[in-house]
Write an enzyme that holds these catalytic residues in place. Structure first.
Site, PDB file in Angstrom:
ATOM      1  CG  HIS A  75      -2.068   0.937   1.126  1.00 15.28           C
ATOM      2  ND1 HIS A  75      -2.094   1.998   0.254  1.00 15.28           N
ATOM      3  CD2 HIS A  75      -3.253   0.985   1.802  1.00 15.28           C
ATOM      4  CE1 HIS A  75      -3.237   2.663   0.405  1.00 15.28           C
ATOM      5  NE2 HIS A  75      -3.952   2.058   1.330  1.00 15.28           N
TER       6      HIS A  75
ATOM      7  CG  HIS B  40      -5.316   5.928  -0.934  1.00 13.87           C
ATOM      8  ND1 HIS B  40      -6.013   4.762  -0.780  1.00 13.87           N
ATOM      9  CD2 HIS B  40      -5.331   6.178  -2.277  1.00 13.87           C
ATOM     10  CE1 HIS B  40      -6.424   4.317  -1.953  1.00 13.87           C
ATOM     11  NE2 HIS B  40      -6.015   5.169  -2.883  1.00 13.87           N
TER      12      HIS B  40
ATOM     13  CE1 TYR C  58      -4.098   5.700   5.849  1.00  6.96           C
ATOM     14  CE2 TYR C  58      -4.508   4.913   3.620  1.00  6.96           C
ATOM     15  CZ  TYR C  58      -4.982   5.348   4.845  1.00  6.96           C
ATOM     16  OH  TYR C  58      -6.333   5.429   5.074  1.00  6.96           O
TER      17      TYR C  58
END
Length: 377
Positions: free
Chosen positions: A181, A184, A186
């Site tokens: 990930h 977004h 993070y």
């Protein structure tokens, strides 16, 4: 004279285009439909239970080619902010994930966990490890305010190792690949974005330097798993609380960002957008996934309001979304603009979405109801 395709012809076209298999390194995905990762806080103690396994297995049984799980925290105490989001470390947690993978495989599906560290999105005192600090490249939140500790080299090494250990565990317990990930706002994305990365060492500065942390994670993950084990990297231009943020303003800038990641060992990119039909740069109809595939030569996954007429912000505001045709999506797939299509809220609403689309039963699809967020149906 204009000839309008009959519903049966349109359905046949959808089945033909979406049913083609595609290879991600050593994994053959039987069709082009991916379940997008969606955070579901239904794992008390970070342990996915039988309800989680059944939730994913239902989508696999209905024809989803590849499931990307909800974000799951890597083994670093600062990685998360909820004791109900699953973790990808710990004996009980991994035992739960083993059952999830087994259930999906028994239903004929393929599944990869999304490995996650939230960085300075975390607040002091958040579970599951209340004493852990919030950490990030420069200790800045997405709005530019101070919100944590700037990571030392030891911190960086610990997080890199945590991602590698999680990836190795994923292969060991039977998953089909991993997704990192990097989107977004993070942690990984906080290094990629100049708004949160103000470092003056080798991990900050120009766009290529800002990719170093992500590339080192990719390389460590690549080294921890078999050569044929797929490594997917999810990234985005937009961030939480900064929807107009951009990592790259031009294709050349995007190339500078993606090339080090591809060279480090990314097998496929998951390009997260809010609306898949929007062009990414002036002068071209290609969306972000299209540019990603063109620049890197790697398979690309598109995402963003597939099958619905409004983006996900409506769901967070308690609003629904109506059904939208996917004819333009099929056009793009047929042109090989990208390789796979991730479906989020439409699959959350209806576990049979893939079967209905592949079987020519699109007329049975219903609007998205935000109440779907409240259960593991």
């Amino acid at each position: 004279m204009t000839v309008t395709a009959s519903p049966s012809a349109s359905a046949t076209r959808a089945a033909r285009i979406l049913s083609r298999p595609v290879s991600l390194n050593g994994l053959t995905v039987p069709n082009r439909i991916v379940m997008a990762p969606m955070t579901r806080q239904f794992s008390p103690g970070g342990i996915p239970g039988e309800d989680v396994a059944s939730y994913y297995a239902r989508r696999a049984a209905a024809g989803v080619g590849l499931i990307v799980t909800e974000g799951t925290y890597v083994g670093h105490e600062s990685a998360g902010q909820s004791d109900r989001v699953p973790r990808f470390h710990g004996e009980e947690q991994l035992a739960g994930w083993t059952k999830v993978a087994d259930a999906v495989h028994a239903a004929g599906g393929r599944i990869v966990p999304q490995l996650w560290h939230i960085g300075t999105v975390r607040n002091a005192g958040d579970p599951p490890f209340a004493d852990a600090p919030s950490v990030g490249p420069s200790g800045l939140r997405l709005d530019g305010t101070e919100g944590g500790k700037a990571m030392t080299q030891a911190d960086l090494d610990d997080v890199i190792a945590a991602f590698a250990e999680a990836a190795a565990a994923a292969e060991r317990i039977g998953f089909d690949g991993v997704e990192l990930h990097g989107a977004h706002g993070y942690l990984i994305d906080q290094f990629l974005w100049e708004g949160t990365n103000r470092r003056t060492d080798a991990y900050g500065g120009d766009p290529v330097a800002r990719t170093r942390f992500a590339a080192e994670i990719v390389a460590a993950v690549r080294a921890s798993v078999s050569p044929s084990f797929p490594v997917i990297f999810r990234y985005s231009q937009w961030k939480q609380e900064a929807y107009k943020a951009r990592l790259a303003e031009t294709p050349a800038e995007l190339d500078a960002l993606l090339t080090p990641l591809a060279e480090a060992g990314v097998d496929a990119f998951h390009a997260s957008t809010r609306r898949y039909w929007q062009p990414e740069f002036d002068g071209s109809d290609l969306n972000l996934a299209g540019w990603t595939r063109k620049l890197t030569g790697r398979p690309a996954i598109t995402v963003g309001s597939v099958g619905l007429d409004g983006d996900f912000l409506r769901a967070f505001q308690g609003q629904g979304s109506g059904v939208k045709t996917i004819d333009d999506l099929l056009d793009r797939l047929e042109r090989d603009e990208f390789d796979l299509v991730a479906v989020g809220r439409a699959l959350l609403q209806d576990p049979l979405w893939a079967a209905k689309v592949l079987d020519g039963r699109s007329g049975e699809l219903g609007a998205y109801d935000p109440a779907a967020l409240g259960s593991l149906a």
